[in-house]
Scaffold this active site. Structure first.
Site, PDB file in Angstrom:
ATOM      1  CG  ASP A   1      -1.913   1.035   1.344  1.00  0.00           C
ATOM      2  OD1 ASP A   1      -2.087   1.768   0.365  1.00  0.00           O
ATOM      3  OD2 ASP A   1      -2.532   1.183   2.417  1.00  0.00           O
TER       4      ASP A   1
ATOM      5  CG  PHE B   1      -9.596  -2.498   4.537  1.00  0.00           C
ATOM      6  CD1 PHE B   1      -8.314  -2.142   4.932  1.00  0.00           C
ATOM      7  CD2 PHE B   1     -10.190  -3.607   5.118  1.00  0.00           C
ATOM      8  CE1 PHE B   1      -7.639  -2.880   5.897  1.00  0.00           C
ATOM      9  CE2 PHE B   1      -9.521  -4.351   6.082  1.00  0.00           C
ATOM     10  CZ  PHE B   1      -8.249  -3.979   6.468  1.00  0.00           C
TER      11      PHE B   1
END
Ligand code: IMP
Ligand code: MG
Length: 180
Positions: free
Chosen positions: A104, A153
Site C-alpha cells: 500500500d 480495504f
C-alpha cells in the site's frame, strides 16, 4: 454461517486468483531458470498466496517466514514497522523472492528490503499479490504484481480485518456500513 462475509463484495474470485498464481509461477520459473530460489513469505497475510504460488514454481525452492507488523489504526499503516519474528535461515548468497500479500504505502516493504539487504543475498525481488499503487509514500521496486487494485480495504485469501476473514478463498471488498 459467516456473518462478516455478508458485508463483502467479491473483488477477485478463487478462479481469478488460481489463474494469476499459475501465470506468476510460470514467469518466475522462467526468470530464475537454472537457479535455486529462496522464498521469504511475510506473515501472516501471505500464507495462502504463498501456498498457491510455490506450487506453480518449477525450480528448486526453499521457503522461510518472517513476521512484520506496523503500529497504527486497524486499516492504516503508521510507518512504524516492527519485526515480530525473524527468519530461521541465513540468506547470504541466495536468490531471494519476498512474497507479500499487499503493498500500500510501501513503508512496510521498504523497511523489510533495507533489513534484508544487510544480510547480503545474491539478489532480492518482490512478488506481491496486490498492489495499491495510488497510496504509495515511498518507491519500492516490485518485480511481480498479481493485481493492481484501487485504494479500498480488501480482505480474504490471507488478508484480515482485525484478524478475521483470512480464511476466505477469495478477495473481498468491505462495504461501507451505510451501504449495507
Ligand atoms: P504498507 O506499509 O502501507 O505498504 O502496508 C502494507 C501492509 O498493510 C500489508 O502487509 C497489510 O498487512 C496491510 N494492509 C494494507 N492494505 C490492506 C488491505 O486493504 N487489507 C488488509 N491489509 C492491508
Ligand atoms: Mg502484510
Amino acid at each position: 454461517m459467516i456473518k462478516r462475509a455478508q458485508k463483502l463484495d467479491v473483488l477477485l474470485s478463487k478462479e481469478q486468483l488460481d489463474q494469476r498464481c499459475q501465470q506468476l509461477g510460470t514467469q518466475i520459473s522462467e526468470d530464475y531458470r537454472g537457479e535455486e530460489l529462496h522464498v521469504i513469505a511475510v506473515l501472516k497475510g501471505s500464507f495462502m498466496f504463498l501456498a498457491d504460488l510455490v506450487r506453480q514454481i518449477d525450480l528448486d525452492v526453499s521457503i522461510d517466514f518472517l513476521g512484520l507488523s506496523s503500529y497504527g489504526s486497524r486499516r492504516e499503516t503508521s510507518g512504524v514497522v516492527r519485526m515480530t519474528s525473524d527468519l530461521a535461515l541465513p540468506i547470504e548468497g541466495r536468490h531471494v523472492l519476498v512474497v507479500e500479500d499487499i503493498i500500500d504505502s510501501g513503508l512496510t516493504m521498504n523497511y523489510l528490503l533495507e533489513n534484508l539487504k544487510t544480510r547480503r543475498p545474491a539478489s532480492i525481488a518482490i512478488c506481491t499479490l496486490l498492489n495499491k499503487g495510488t497510496n504509495r509514500h515511498i518507491d519500492v521496486p516490485i518485480e511481480y504484481v498479481g493485481f493492481d487494485i484501487d485504494d479500498e480495504f480488501v480482505i480474504g485469501y490471507g488478508l484480515d480485518d482485525a484478524e478475521f476473514s483470512r480464511h476466505l478463498p477469495y478477495i473481498g471488498v468491505v462495504r461501507q456500513e451505510s451501504e449495507t
